[in-house]
Design a protein around this motif. Structure first.
Motif, PDB file in Angstrom:
ATOM      1  N   GLU A   1     -14.639  -5.038   5.289  1.00 28.79           N
ATOM      2  CA  GLU A   1     -15.244  -5.156   6.614  1.00 28.79           C
ATOM      3  C   GLU A   1     -14.376  -5.971   7.565  1.00 28.79           C
ATOM      4  OE1 GLU A   1     -19.034  -6.851   5.854  1.00 28.79           O
ATOM      5  OE2 GLU A   1     -19.976  -4.951   5.268  1.00 28.79           O
ATOM      6  N   LEU A   2     -13.715  -6.995   7.028  1.00 25.15           N
ATOM      7  CA  LEU A   2     -12.899  -7.859   7.870  1.00 25.15           C
ATOM      8  C   LEU A   2     -11.531  -7.268   8.186  1.00 25.15           C
ATOM      9  CD1 LEU A   2     -13.618 -11.381   6.296  1.00 25.15           C
ATOM     10  CD2 LEU A   2     -14.397 -10.533   8.511  1.00 25.15           C
ATOM     11  N   HIS A   3     -10.929  -6.591   7.202  1.00 25.59           N
ATOM     12  CA  HIS A   3      -9.526  -6.172   7.354  1.00 25.59           C
ATOM     13  C   HIS A   3      -9.312  -4.670   7.300  1.00 25.59           C
ATOM     14  CE1 HIS A   3      -8.460 -10.390   6.946  1.00 25.59           C
ATOM     15  NE2 HIS A   3      -9.174 -10.450   5.837  1.00 25.59           N
ATOM     16  N   ASP A   4     -10.344  -3.880   7.059  1.00 26.13           N
ATOM     17  CA  ASP A   4     -10.248  -2.422   6.947  1.00 26.13           C
ATOM     18  C   ASP A   4      -9.760  -2.024   5.552  1.00 26.13           C
ATOM     19  OD1 ASP A   4     -10.685   0.107   7.721  1.00 26.13           O
ATOM     20  OD2 ASP A   4      -9.050   0.240   9.172  1.00 26.13           O
ATOM     21  N   THR A   5      -9.936  -0.767   5.222  1.00 24.32           N
ATOM     22  CA  THR A   5      -9.693  -0.291   3.866  1.00 24.32           C
ATOM     23  C   THR A   5      -8.215  -0.265   3.492  1.00 24.32           C
ATOM     24  OG1 THR A   5     -11.677   1.098   3.973  1.00 24.32           O
ATOM     25  CG2 THR A   5     -10.066   1.632   2.274  1.00 24.32           C
ATOM     26  N   VAL A   6      -7.374   0.292   4.370  1.00 23.90           N
ATOM     27  CA  VAL A   6      -5.961   0.481   4.029  1.00 23.90           C
ATOM     28  C   VAL A   6      -5.239  -0.833   3.749  1.00 23.90           C
ATOM     29  CG1 VAL A   6      -3.742   1.346   4.870  1.00 23.90           C
ATOM     30  CG2 VAL A   6      -5.810   2.708   5.195  1.00 23.90           C
ATOM     31  N   PRO A   7      -5.387  -1.869   4.575  1.00 27.35           N
ATOM     32  CA  PRO A   7      -4.727  -3.138   4.252  1.00 27.35           C
ATOM     33  C   PRO A   7      -5.201  -3.757   2.935  1.00 27.35           C
ATOM     34  CG  PRO A   7      -5.374  -3.103   6.565  1.00 27.35           C
ATOM     35  CD  PRO A   7      -6.011  -1.912   5.913  1.00 27.35           C
ATOM     36  N   VAL A   8      -6.480  -3.597   2.619  1.00 29.03           N
ATOM     37  CA  VAL A   8      -6.987  -4.131   1.355  1.00 29.03           C
ATOM     38  C   VAL A   8      -6.368  -3.377   0.180  1.00 29.03           C
ATOM     39  CG1 VAL A   8      -9.050  -4.406  -0.079  1.00 29.03           C
ATOM     40  CG2 VAL A   8      -9.141  -4.963   2.346  1.00 29.03           C
ATOM     41  N   LEU A   9      -6.281  -2.056   0.302  1.00 27.45           N
ATOM     42  CA  LEU A   9      -5.635  -1.258  -0.739  1.00 27.45           C
ATOM     43  C   LEU A   9      -4.170  -1.659  -0.908  1.00 27.45           C
ATOM     44  CD1 LEU A   9      -7.031   2.331  -0.093  1.00 27.45           C
ATOM     45  CD2 LEU A   9      -7.342   0.987  -2.178  1.00 27.45           C
ATOM     46  N   ALA A  10      -3.487  -1.875   0.209  1.00 25.55           N
ATOM     47  CA  ALA A  10      -2.074  -2.262   0.155  1.00 25.55           C
ATOM     48  C   ALA A  10      -1.900  -3.624  -0.504  1.00 25.55           C
ATOM     49  CB  ALA A  10      -1.477  -2.272   1.553  1.00 25.55           C
ATOM     50  N   ALA A  11      -2.766  -4.565  -0.182  1.00 20.68           N
ATOM     51  CA  ALA A  11      -2.675  -5.899  -0.778  1.00 20.68           C
ATOM     52  C   ALA A  11      -2.911  -5.842  -2.285  1.00 20.68           C
ATOM     53  CB  ALA A  11      -3.697  -6.832  -0.119  1.00 20.68           C
ATOM     54  N   GLY A  12      -3.904  -5.043  -2.691  1.00 25.46           N
ATOM     55  CA  GLY A  12      -4.157  -4.892  -4.117  1.00 25.46           C
ATOM     56  C   GLY A  12      -3.017  -4.202  -4.827  1.00 25.46           C
ATOM     57  N   GLY A  13      -2.456  -3.170  -4.198  1.00 27.26           N
ATOM     58  CA  GLY A  13      -1.313  -2.477  -4.790  1.00 27.26           C
ATOM     59  C   GLY A  13      -0.122  -3.399  -4.965  1.00 27.26           C
ATOM     60  N   ALA A  14       0.110  -4.268  -3.977  1.00 29.45           N
ATOM     61  CA  ALA A  14       1.225  -5.211  -4.060  1.00 29.45           C
ATOM     62  C   ALA A  14       1.020  -6.216  -5.186  1.00 29.45           C
ATOM     63  CB  ALA A  14       1.394  -5.937  -2.727  1.00 29.45           C
ATOM     64  N   ALA A  15      -0.205  -6.735  -5.306  1.00 30.76           N
ATOM     65  CA  ALA A  15      -0.482  -7.735  -6.346  1.00 30.76           C
ATOM     66  C   ALA A  15      -0.354  -7.123  -7.743  1.00 30.76           C
ATOM     67  CB  ALA A  15      -1.885  -8.305  -6.143  1.00 30.76           C
ATOM     68  N   ILE A  16      -0.908  -5.940  -7.927  1.00 27.65           N
ATOM     69  CA  ILE A  16      -0.846  -5.281  -9.234  1.00 27.65           C
ATOM     70  C   ILE A  16       0.588  -4.863  -9.548  1.00 27.65           C
ATOM     71  CG2 ILE A  16      -1.622  -3.267 -10.550  1.00 27.65           C
ATOM     72  CD1 ILE A  16      -4.270  -3.460  -8.927  1.00 27.65           C
ATOM     73  N   GLY A  17       1.313  -4.395  -8.533  1.00 30.76           N
ATOM     74  CA  GLY A  17       2.706  -4.016  -8.729  1.00 30.76           C
ATOM     75  C   GLY A  17       3.572  -5.193  -9.147  1.00 30.76           C
ATOM     76  N   LEU A  18       3.351  -6.355  -8.539  1.00 34.50           N
ATOM     77  CA  LEU A  18       4.087  -7.555  -8.930  1.00 34.50           C
ATOM     78  C   LEU A  18       3.855  -7.892 -10.397  1.00 34.50           C
ATOM     79  CD1 LEU A  18       3.663  -9.968  -5.876  1.00 34.50           C
ATOM     80  CD2 LEU A  18       5.836  -9.233  -6.874  1.00 34.50           C
ATOM     81  N   LEU A  19       2.604  -7.822 -10.814  1.00 30.20           N
ATOM     82  CA  LEU A  19       2.275  -8.119 -12.210  1.00 30.20           C
ATOM     83  C   LEU A  19       2.943  -7.127 -13.150  1.00 30.20           C
ATOM     84  CD1 LEU A  19      -1.545  -8.969 -11.962  1.00 30.20           C
ATOM     85  CD2 LEU A  19       0.324 -10.557 -12.415  1.00 30.20           C
ATOM     86  N   PHE A  20       2.852  -5.848 -12.815  1.00 35.81           N
ATOM     87  CA  PHE A  20       3.447  -4.829 -13.670  1.00 35.81           C
ATOM     88  C   PHE A  20       4.957  -5.026 -13.779  1.00 35.81           C
ATOM     89  CE2 PHE A  20       5.490  -0.844 -14.645  1.00 35.81           C
ATOM     90  CZ  PHE A  20       4.693  -0.287 -15.630  1.00 35.81           C
ATOM     91  N   GLY A  21       5.620  -5.214 -12.644  1.00 30.69           N
ATOM     92  CA  GLY A  21       7.065  -5.385 -12.652  1.00 30.69           C
ATOM     93  C   GLY A  21       7.508  -6.602 -13.436  1.00 30.69           C
TER      94      GLY A  21
END
Length: 360
Positions: free
Chosen positions: A10-30
């Motif tokens: 609600e605060l930041h919209d769907t796409v930025p939240v998805l991008a932030a989650g993708g970045a965090a999970i990607g960092l962990l995986f890498g």
């Protein structure tokens, strides 16, 4: 779980939240994949050569962890993959098997699957960087370019409907509870091989962390889809589609929205680079001779076309799809083990020796 994500959306919209989650999970995986030397190719070669050591245990730990975590999430009601493309859409059994074999052949020739090439690129490996670029170009060509008609032809030989027909558990009349039990068997095997190989604690942590990143991607995209009013695809980690997406992002304008996949790919690169720098393992490496370069390029083409045909790479189809018991994913994974093993047997020994220093 959901209220917090709802507030974020609600605060930041769907796409930025998805991008932030993708970045965090990607960092962990890498980070975990680099630290543990996670690689399907290495595991396949170990098995085919009768060496059941640490490289096999890493892959088994990651796969078993993803399987257990995903089935546990489904059993708890925190994940529903009914609308995921690996389940809902019509699938190709011929594409899964043929694509898996091609992918397995290619990953042996390039000495790494799609995710491993990205990890190695972040470590300074120029062979992996070039192979990854060729891989991305081939994926795009297979999705909507010159290779698309051939891919469509092969995929149409043997198809399966979406829904319960694509679920291996559904076909057997089983559910998440039995899937969880099956995952426990895999974990027991993984632990046995890890103990037998005398694996270090980072092998355990890295393998388990890599598998958890796969499960976390499934949970996160599902949770956002529940919290958002916009349509959100429930999906897990994969590297073939995002590689082609990044290629088109660089070559075309305007670029598509910076979503989960778009943020995940560079984050995996960054996580691997951080791990390599922390362990002082970053070093520039190139090709030893022209013949080796030809082999890498040919392997990248085979792997790129195979990944689209199979519905994903070693992570996207093998682990992400395998963790939800998609029939086509398990068939693709079987093809990867067969293709990789056969190519390792066929590849001339001098060629292996010439590029031995490229081993992950």
């Amino acid at each position: 779980m959901t209220p917090d994500l709802t507030t974020l959306v609600e605060l930041h919209d769907t796409v930025p939240v998805l991008a932030a989650g993708g970045a965090a999970i990607g960092l962990l995986f890498g980070f975990f994949a680099q630290h543990s030397r996670f690689c399907l190719r290495a595991a396949v070669i170990d098995v085919w050569r009768g060496r059941f050591g640490e490289r096999l245990s890493v892959w088994l730990l990651a796969f078993a962890t993803a399987l257990l975590a995903v089935q546990a999430l489904m059993l708890a009601g925190w994940l529903d993959v009914g609308n995921a493309r690996q389940m809902a859409n019509r699938g190709s059994l011929s594409g899964a098997l043929a694509g898996g074999v091609l992918f397995g052949v290619g990953m042996v020739m390039t000495r790494g699957c799609a995710s491993r090439l990205l990890v190695l690129s972040a470590n300074g490996n120029l062979r992996a960087l070039l192979s990854g670029l060729v891989f991305a170009v081939t994926v795009q060509a297979a999705l909507g370019g010159v290779l698309a008609p051939l891919r469509t032809e092969i995929a149409g030989w043997w198809v399966v409907d979406g829904g319960s027909a694509r679920s291996l558990l559904g076909r057997l009349g089983l559910g998440p509870a039995q899937g969880l039990a099956f995952g426990a068997v895999w974990m027991a095997a993984a632990m046995w091989f890890a103990l037998r190989a005398g694996s270090r604690w980072w092998t355990w942590a890295g393998g388990i962390g890599t598998g958890l990143a796969v499960a976390l991607a499934w949970w996160f995209t599902y949770a956002v889809s529940r919290a958002s009013f916009d349509p959100v695809a429930v999906a897990g980690l994969t590297f073939s589609g995002p590689s082609a997406q990044w290629l088109m992002r660089v070559l075309t304008s305007p670029a598509p929205p910076f979503d989960f996949d778009a943020a995940m790919l560079p984050a995996v690169f960054a996580g691997s680079a951080l791990s390599a720098l922390a362990r002082r393992e970053f070093r520039i490496e190139g090709f030893h001779n022209g013949l080796t370069m030809v082999r890498y390029i040919a392997g990248a083409v085979a792997m790129g076309f195979g990944s689209v045909l199979a519905g994903g790479c070693a992570v996207g189809a093998g682990m992400t799809g395998g963790a939800i018991f998609s029939v086509t994913a398990w068939l693709a994974l079987l093809g990867m083990w067969l293709g990789g093993g056969l190519m390792d047997r066929w590849l001339p020994e001098p060629a292996l020796q010439a590029s031995a220093r490229a081993t992950a």
